[in-house]
Design a protein around this motif. Structure first.
Motif: not given
Length: 176
Positions: A130-134
């Motif tokens: 989630i953090n990487n995509l964000l």
């Protein structure tokens, strides 16, 4: 870019933006909901002007009215149904509106989280995916971000409306 009811036709057409849509699609249901919430939390100032100005909130009374009267459990269940494209009353209501209105729904829900809409758990920790995509989406130009969000929002919800076959597909010319 053209709007289409064909959910298999991506609206995020560049290889870069399509890569991000595919990464989103690999997330599980609750991770998708968390990502959408975090997008609006982190990038809301740039995203929010686009959706409400191009949207027509009166077209989504069930999603922007009745929904707020439901319990937290019911609201979360409806969000999951929409993300999973289930054939339910609220998912059909969502699936029947265009992408800008769908973005407005997610924006309105994100704005109301913790007040009129079920909130993220206090102890929630976003996964690396989630953090990487964000983080990757935050680096993109505004138009690319909106393309990704429209594609993601447009692929959710349930609709049994089928795209009209083109002349190339049918071999027939339109008649009056």
């Amino acid at each position: 870019m053209t709007t289409s009811y064909n959910k298999s036709m991506p609206q995020a057409l560049s290889a870069e933006t399509q890569k991000h849509v595919e990464a989103f699609n690999k997330l599980d249901t609750d991770a998708k909901l968390a990502w959408l919430y975090l997008v609006y939390e982190k990038m809301g100032d740039s995203i929010t002007p686009a959706a409400p100005m191009a949207a027509e909130p009166e077209l989504a009374p069930k999603l922007l009215g009745d929904y707020y009267k439901l319990s937290n459990e019911q609201q979360l269940a409806i969000m999951r149904e929409i993300v999973n494209c289930e054939d339910t009353e609220y998912s059909r209501a969502y699936g029947s509106i265009k992408e800008n209105n769908q973005l407005l729904v997610w924006y309105a829900w994100a704005e109301a989280m913790g007040d009129q809409v079920v909130d993220m758990p206090d102890d929630y920790q976003a996964s690396n995916d989630i953090n990487n995509l964000l983080s990757e989406v935050e680096k993109l130009e505004f138009e690319e971000q909106m393309s990704i969000l429209r594609t993601i929002a447009g692929a959710m919800g349930y609709s049994d409306v089928q795209p009209i076959e083109t002349q190339a597909e049918t071999g027939k010319t339109p008649s009056l």
